[in-house]
Design a protein around this motif. Sequence first.
Motif, PDB file in Angstrom:
ATOM      1  N   LYS A 134       0.830  -1.201   0.000  1.00 40.91           N
ATOM      2  CA  LYS A 134       0.000   0.000   0.000  1.00 40.91           C
ATOM      3  C   LYS A 134       0.869   1.257   0.000  1.00 40.91           C
ATOM      4  O   LYS A 134       0.610   2.209  -0.741  1.00 40.91           O
ATOM      5  CB  LYS A 134      -0.921  -0.001   1.222  1.00 40.91           C
ATOM      6  CG  LYS A 134      -1.826   1.220   1.297  1.00 40.91           C
ATOM      7  CD  LYS A 134      -2.785   1.138   2.481  1.00 40.91           C
ATOM      8  CE  LYS A 134      -3.716   2.343   2.503  1.00 40.91           C
ATOM      9  NZ  LYS A 134      -4.701   2.246   3.620  1.00 40.91           N
ATOM     10  N   GLU A 135       1.899   1.251   0.832  1.00 43.10           N
ATOM     11  CA  GLU A 135       2.792   2.411   0.914  1.00 43.10           C
ATOM     12  C   GLU A 135       3.494   2.657  -0.413  1.00 43.10           C
ATOM     13  O   GLU A 135       3.613   3.804  -0.865  1.00 43.10           O
ATOM     14  CB  GLU A 135       3.823   2.179   2.024  1.00 43.10           C
ATOM     15  CG  GLU A 135       4.703   3.389   2.287  1.00 43.10           C
ATOM     16  CD  GLU A 135       5.657   3.157   3.453  1.00 43.10           C
ATOM     17  OE1 GLU A 135       6.590   3.972   3.609  1.00 43.10           O
ATOM     18  OE2 GLU A 135       5.489   2.165   4.191  1.00 43.10           O
ATOM     19  N   GLU A 136       3.930   1.595  -1.065  1.00 41.59           N
ATOM     20  CA  GLU A 136       4.578   1.730  -2.371  1.00 41.59           C
ATOM     21  C   GLU A 136       3.610   2.295  -3.407  1.00 41.59           C
ATOM     22  O   GLU A 136       3.973   3.148  -4.219  1.00 41.59           O
ATOM     23  CB  GLU A 136       5.110   0.375  -2.844  1.00 41.59           C
ATOM     24  CG  GLU A 136       6.331  -0.117  -2.089  1.00 41.59           C
ATOM     25  CD  GLU A 136       6.823  -1.439  -2.629  1.00 41.59           C
ATOM     26  OE1 GLU A 136       6.133  -2.026  -3.513  1.00 41.59           O
ATOM     27  OE2 GLU A 136       7.891  -1.909  -2.168  1.00 41.59           O
ATOM     28  N   ALA A 137       2.370   1.821  -3.354  1.00 48.15           N
ATOM     29  CA  ALA A 137       1.361   2.303  -4.314  1.00 48.15           C
ATOM     30  C   ALA A 137       1.047   3.770  -4.093  1.00 48.15           C
ATOM     31  O   ALA A 137       0.898   4.534  -5.067  1.00 48.15           O
ATOM     32  CB  ALA A 137       0.094   1.458  -4.183  1.00 48.15           C
ATOM     33  N   LEU A 138       0.979   4.193  -2.848  1.00 46.05           N
ATOM     34  CA  LEU A 138       0.685   5.598  -2.558  1.00 46.05           C
ATOM     35  C   LEU A 138       1.850   6.504  -2.954  1.00 46.05           C
ATOM     36  O   LEU A 138       1.635   7.610  -3.463  1.00 46.05           O
ATOM     37  CB  LEU A 138       0.398   5.758  -1.045  1.00 46.05           C
ATOM     38  CG  LEU A 138      -0.917   5.098  -0.566  1.00 46.05           C
ATOM     39  CD1 LEU A 138      -1.047   5.236   0.943  1.00 46.05           C
ATOM     40  CD2 LEU A 138      -2.123   5.720  -1.272  1.00 46.05           C
TER      41      LEU A 138
END
Length: 368
Positions: A359-363
């Motif tokens: 999720k952090e990478e996607a954001l």
Amino acid sequence: MSEETKKSIMDYDTVALDEENNALVIIDQTQLPYHTEILSLTKQKDIWNAIYLLQVRGAPAIGVAAAIGIYLAAREIQADGFDEFYTKFQKAKDYLDSARPTAVNLSWALKRMEQVVLKNKDKTVSEIVELLHKEAIEIREEDIWVCRMIGEYGLSLVKPGDGLLTHCNAGQLATVKYGTATAPMYLGHEKGYGFRIFSDETRPLLQGARLTSFELKESGLDVTVICDNMSATVMRNGWVDAVFVGCDRVAANGDTANKIGTSMVALAAKRYGVPMYICAPTSTIDMSTPTGKEIHIEERPAEEVVEMWYKKRMAPEGVKVFNPAFDVTDNDLIAGIVTEYGIAKAPYTESLKEIFRKKEEALKAKEM
């Protein structure tokens, strides 16, 4: 505004913002399936009551309602500067947060809105209010994408013609669109999978009978209502290939809190070799809660059990009633937790961290 159900319930927005009248608009789910009543709420007391009384319900829908609700509260705040505005904002936030203690999306959405305020101390009050407006709309739009992705991942776990069982209502009526536990069902229906769905009635508030079966039937899916104590029988008969349920909070170890009766479904599924999947947006995963033991379980009025659905009280006056709204399903009963960033499997202490890493990478990629 009240109107009889002339069009499908799926044609209405579960939760929306009326820009023209600055109101939170919801379907009053306590009136379903008998008639469709659309509520337009502008006062904080009415929004609090709507959350507490389950007029709006389901963790994602509650989160969206809270975001819109606190934005509407911020619009009404009269303040000379940031400090006064923030003090009054916190009071409004704490008030809404007190409506439902178990559903983590309520506090999650309110904290996210609070961060908008804290990150913009240098701006005027009117500018902050507009940023809160944008954030509330974004939370609502994100919910649609999240549920769609949960549906895609969930669909990868089943095959055409499968029998599926669900408990409570984690459908479109619990979100903005698609639902969580029902998202694989809706997407499969679009692809002609021909699922056979069993919907537990879900005592004592009957969300499965009143809401899940209603929306699935309205959408043309094959759905059969069963009493809560029949789930083991349909599993033993070999009619169920997978269980999909939503949840209101996931602990860091993978224990989940969902509508009362979910843990009984999980125990039966384990006994008969039926995989049980929890459909949970990452906003529902609370990594600060170590295990299910630390999840506060809301207890609701006794009248829901002994009076609500009866012309006459069905239990003796003075008898004690225990009415927890949720129970905790232990992680060893769960085959997987389906999120918008993939499917977590045991050990959940590691796989849930991996979900948040994705999720952090996607954001970060989105911000670039």
